[in-house]
Structures are given as C-alpha cells and as structure tokens.
Design an enzyme around this catalytic site. Sequence first.
Site, PDB file in Angstrom:
ATOM      1  N   ASP A   1      47.879  36.582  25.819  1.00 25.80           N
ATOM      2  CA  ASP A   1      47.405  37.895  25.375  1.00 25.80           C
ATOM      3  C   ASP A   1      46.129  37.634  24.586  1.00 25.80           C
ATOM      4  OD1 ASP A   1      46.790  40.216  24.025  1.00 25.80           O
ATOM      5  OD2 ASP A   1      48.872  40.703  23.533  1.00 25.80           O
TER       6      ASP A   1
ATOM      7  N   TYR B   1      33.097  51.191  25.858  1.00 24.72           N
ATOM      8  CA  TYR B   1      33.103  50.209  26.951  1.00 24.72           C
ATOM      9  C   TYR B   1      31.714  49.599  27.114  1.00 24.72           C
ATOM     10  CZ  TYR B   1      33.928  48.346  31.681  1.00 24.72           C
ATOM     11  OH  TYR B   1      34.052  47.526  32.785  1.00 24.72           O
TER      12      TYR B   1
ATOM     13  N   LYS C   1      30.689  45.624  26.492  1.00 23.07           N
ATOM     14  CA  LYS C   1      30.163  44.728  27.526  1.00 23.07           C
ATOM     15  C   LYS C   1      28.771  44.212  27.144  1.00 23.07           C
ATOM     16  CE  LYS C   1      33.699  44.791  30.386  1.00 23.07           C
ATOM     17  NZ  LYS C   1      34.552  43.605  30.545  1.00 23.07           N
TER      18      LYS C   1
ATOM     19  N   THR D   1      40.572  48.884  41.465  1.00 20.80           N
ATOM     20  CA  THR D   1      41.526  48.108  40.658  1.00 20.80           C
ATOM     21  C   THR D   1      42.327  49.121  39.833  1.00 20.80           C
ATOM     22  OG1 THR D   1      40.091  47.951  38.723  1.00 20.80           O
ATOM     23  CG2 THR D   1      39.852  46.206  40.388  1.00 20.80           C
TER      24      THR D   1
ATOM     25  N   ASN E   1      38.332  37.435  32.240  1.00 20.00           N
ATOM     26  CA  ASN E   1      38.388  38.619  33.102  1.00 20.00           C
ATOM     27  C   ASN E   1      39.090  39.808  32.443  1.00 20.00           C
ATOM     28  OD1 ASN E   1      38.410  40.016  35.829  1.00 20.00           O
ATOM     29  ND2 ASN E   1      40.605  39.845  35.462  1.00 20.00           N
TER      30      ASN E   1
END
Length: 215
Positions: free
Chosen positions: A31, A131, A135, A166, A58
Amino acid sequence: MGVRNLEKGQKALDEVNARKPQGTLSLLALDVSNDDSIHAAAKKLEADYGRLDVLINNAGNQVQPRFPTREQLRESFETNVYGPVIVTQTLLPLITASHGKKIINVSSELGSITGGSNPSHHAYRNPFTAYRMSKAALNMLSATTYAHLKDQGVKVWSFCPGFVVTNLADQRDRRAAMGAESSETSAQAILDIVEGKRDAEAGTFIGRYGRQIPW
Ligand SMILES: NC(=O)c1ccc[n+]([C@@H]2O[C@H](COP(=O)([O-])OP(=O)(O)OC[C@H]3O[C@@H](n4cnc5c(N)ncnc54)[C@H](OP(=O)(O)O)[C@@H]3O)[C@@H](O)[C@H]2O)c1
C-alpha cells in the site's frame, strides 16, 4: 506486482497467468500510502531477489472536483506523489544494485504545465485540479531523481499511458463510451521502455506511440 488488496491482486494474477505469459509473475503486498507496508515490501524484495531491475510507480487515483477539499487534495497527493517518493527512496539500494536501474513513473499529460498554460492544448481547461497538480509534482520527482542518479546509471521517465479503458475513477464504461483505447497499448509502451527501446529519452516525459510530451 505490488497490490494493496491481495484478493483483487490474486484475481488479476490469475487472469494474466491464464494468458500464459513468458516469465513469472508474483504478488507483493504494497500500500503506497503506508510506510510500514512500503518497508515490509522492500524487505521481502531484498530477501527474495536482492535487486530490482525496473520500478514502475503505477498506483494512482483520480480526484476530479474542480474545487477539491483539503481531504481530497491529501488523498490525491498521498497516492500519486508521496507514495512514489517514499517507494523510490526505500527501494533505491535495490535499484542501484540491479542491472536495469530503471524507474518509470506513470504520470498523465494532464500534469503537463506546458499543456495547462497553453490555450490551444486539448486539456487546457480540464477541471481535475488535484489530479493535475499531483501529476505535475510526480513529474518533478522524475526530473530530480534522474538529475541526481543518472551518473550512477539510473534511468528515469515520466510516462503518460494515454486515455485508456481502466477502472480509474470508477469510469470504465464511460471511458469506453468516450473512445478510450485498450490499456494494452499503454502496457506495450511500458514494455518498450523496459526493453530499452526508449533509453535515449531517459530523463524526459514520454507517451505511447513514440510521443514526447512537454513538461
Ligand atoms: N486510464 C487512463 O486513461 C490514464 C491516463 C493517464 C494516466 N493514468 C495513470 O495510470 C496509472 C494507472 O491507473 P489506471 O488507469 O490503471 O487506473 P485503475 O484501474 O484505477 O488502477 C489504479 C491502481 O492503483 C492501485 N492503487 C491505488 N491506490 C493505491 C495504494 N495506496 N497502494 C497501492 N495501490 C494503489 C489500485 O488498487 P485497487 O485495485 O486496490 O484499487 C489500482 O489497481 C495511474 O497512475 C493513473 O493516474 C491513467
């Protein structure tokens, strides 16, 4: 294959093995938002293999609100930024002891500051604030890790897998309906990096189909 949920991980492992891949695949409890879990995973890797040729950071989540709460910002950064930072630091001795010495940080073009400040870029007004910020921060981790370790032969990339189907943000069906491609196209591009086909682009931000992405 580092997984935080062993039951889901076993299901994924069975699916991959059913396709009779070359080589072997095994599960590792991990984790990335939990330091104890990261240290336990590193110990197990060291005991089982003594080195790590390629680290692929990932794991990620996609917090979508335009105006995220502090809690949502934390959730985003815990997994997308703090996780890869601590995982990379902890596994560094195993990486530098390896033959491959490769780190692939799975980022997103939505984290490109060049794209986010260019009115003609397709994602200019994308509203996923947390997000995108996470990134962009992950991209800085890629750049600085490479700058610090390239003299030891370590290669680092930020890699955008592209818009693919996904479970991200629980939007599998929506993604498919919007024309997202199969995630196998992303996996193939990661395999190209692993196999050395993108070595000349180490230290940069890259995508599928040979793309270079501006930071
Ligand atoms: N799909 C796209 O179009 C797209 C585009 C650009 C970038 N990306 C990036 O691609 C990467 C993979 O995402 P995906 O699209 O494959 O989404 P996904 O299907 O949601 O996969 C994300 C994976 O991360 C795991 N994860 C989340 N938090 C974790 C933690 N704390 N510790 C360990 N594992 C954790 C999840 O585990 P569980 O199964 O236990 O939830 C899940 O397996 C992400 O970094 C994402 O930002 C995806």
